[in-house]
Design an enzyme around this catalytic site. Structure first.
Site: not given
Ligand code: EPZ
Length: 416
Positions: A22-23, A92, A116, A121-122, A124-125, A304, A396
């Site tokens: 999916k991702n 997302r 979800c 889930r900011p 900012d990065q 996950d 989903r």
């Molecule tokens: C991806 O989400 C996956 N979703 C998530 O899977 C997965 O849990 C996550 O990566 C972590 O592996 C998709 O790929 C669509 P992150 P993503 O940016 O990209 C913080 C599922 O169940 N963060 O790696 O949104 C954030 O809050 C879903 O399939 C910032 O602070 O996750 C989190 O604490 C759920 N600023 C951490 O980083 C940002 O700009 C990791 O988030 C971005 C993220």
């Protein structure tokens, strides 16, 4: 609202197939906007999130021909950089349209993503990366506006290891002038899969899968063919279900190295995991021993699978400490497991799970995608009947979940 009625206590045995990731799919489909030529994407999972992304491509003016798990996409006709509000908040991953539209048109207007409810889930990065490349970002009325005269390669050090930000910056940097280096990049297999797809289109990306990714901007990208990698989270869910039901299941069509952290943890719990080629055999050895879990970015234990693994730990021998270091709200499944008799205490980002012999079936809710998967596993192993309300989250991210589980001995049925 569909329901799933599960009769617990049946051992799972046989072979189960894993679908496309999916991702990966939700990142690679928006990436097809970076060329006006035709892209053929194979092994797509037929899940709601792929359908939602496809709807956005169609809304933007792309042509998509679906044939089974293959999409033939041409976005020559895409004549807008504005994503529809309703479509964007469905998931997302709609944030990938910012990077893809910036790369194509140097402009993007994307409403804030949904997804979800597992904590804040900011993005900012993502924004830090786009601004470093020279884009001007404005957030107004829940909409992300991005615009650049031109995108110029630069070095970006991510403050947080972020899957989404890593991929989104790659999408915007492919056609930028000069070289972009993403440091402290995420290393998940989806990132390698997306980089392989972009390189097949003619991009010049090196280092995907490590914490430093180098993207040399190119003039243009062309069409290509690509096969999505297997979904490691679906595979891990099946592995945990097999162990929770004390079964013996061959999980087919996987890349074993993507599951090293889960295989190692299950072996630590006394469960046999045998690798052969593109499949993993999970053989239960009676009641599993408990073990501690700390979720980390790849290759650590994936967040996950924290919720599904919590089910296995709730019926293991001993007490487990589960630390959810990625999200601050990913324990919503605990209340539902408590209804089934689980003994779990949550303190902030730590859950203490005292293993009991058996869960008891009950009416429960799927509060998010992986919590839903956890409740299915709990229903399969519990004594008596479990009814899971609200399957929208599960649909989903899991393709034909009931059919696949029925084939290995589960007793469950969906009630519309
Ligand atoms: C991806 O989400 C996956 N979703 C998530 O899977 C997965 O849990 C996550 O990566 C972590 O592996 C998709 O790929 C669509 P992150 P993503 O940016 O990209 C913080 C599922 O169940 N963060 O790696 O949104 C954030 O809050 C879903 O399939 C910032 O602070 O996750 C989190 O604490 C759920 N600023 C951490 O980083 C940002 O700009 C990791 O988030 C971005 C993220």
């Amino acid at each position: 609202m569909d329901k799933l009625v599960i009769e617990g206590g049946h051992t799972l045995e046989g072979e189960i197939y894993v679908s496309g990731a999916k991702n990966s799919a939700v990142a690679i489909l928006p990436a097809t906007l970076l060329t006006e030529e035709t892209c053929i994407i194979k092994n797509l999972p037929s899940i709601k999130d792929v359908y939602y992304i496809n709807n956005i491509l169609l809304q933007l003016g792309a042509e998509v021909e679906e044939s089974g798990c293959k999409f033939i996409i041409n976005s020559l006709g895409v004549d807008t950089y504005e994503v529809d509000f309703e479509l964007s908040k469905k998931l997302r991953a709609s944030y990938y349209f910012v990077g893809a539209l910036l790369g194509r048109f140097k402009k993007a207007r994307v409403p804030f993503p949904g997804g979800c409810d597992i904590g804040i889930r900011p993005i900012d990065q993502h924004i830090k990366g786009f601004e470093a490349l020279g884009a001007r970002i404005k957030i107004e009325h829940g909409i992300i506006w991005a615009e650049a005269d031109e995108l110029i390669g630069t070095s970006i050090f991510l403050d947080v290891v972020s899957v989404g930000a890593t991929i989104n910056i790659m999408l915007a940097a492919c056609l930028a002038k000069g070289t972009t280096v993403i440091e402290n990049a995420a290393k998940e297999p989806y990132i390698v899969d997306t980089a392989n797809f972009l390189n097949a289109m003619g991009a010049n990306i090196k280092g995907a899968g490590t914490d430093e990714i180098k993207i040399k901007g190119v003039e243009r990208l062309g069409g290509c063919e690509h096969c999505i990698i297997p979904d490691q989270m679906e595979a891990g869910t099946f592995m945990i279900a097999a162990a929770a039901s004390r079964g013996n299941v061959l999980v087919k069509n996987v890349i074993p190295t993507h599951l090293d952290s889960i295989s190692a943890k299950m072996r630590e719990m006394g469960i046999k995991v045998i690798e052969n080629g593109d499949s993993l055999q999970v053989v239960s050895n009676g009641r599993p021993r408990s073990a501690n879990i700390k979720t980390m970015p790849y290759p650590g234990f994936p967040t996950d699978l924290q919720q599904p693994m919590s089910v296995l730990l709730s019926i293991a021998e001993g007490t487990a400490i589960v630390t959810e270091s990625i999200y601050d709200g990913r324990f919503k499944h605990v209340d539902e497991l408590r209804r089934m008799g689980a003994k779990i205490n949550v303190e902030g980002r730590v859950a203490i799970i005292e293993g009991i012999k058996k869960l008891s079936g009950a009416p429960v809710c799927a509060t998010d995608l992986r919590a839903g998967a956890a409740m299915v596993i709990a229903g399969l192993t519990a004594e008596g009947e479990t009814v899971i309300n609200n399957l929208t989250h599960i649909d989903r991210g899991y393709e034909k979940l009931e059919e696949k589980l029925l084939q290995i001995g589960a007793k469950l049925k969906r009630i519309p």
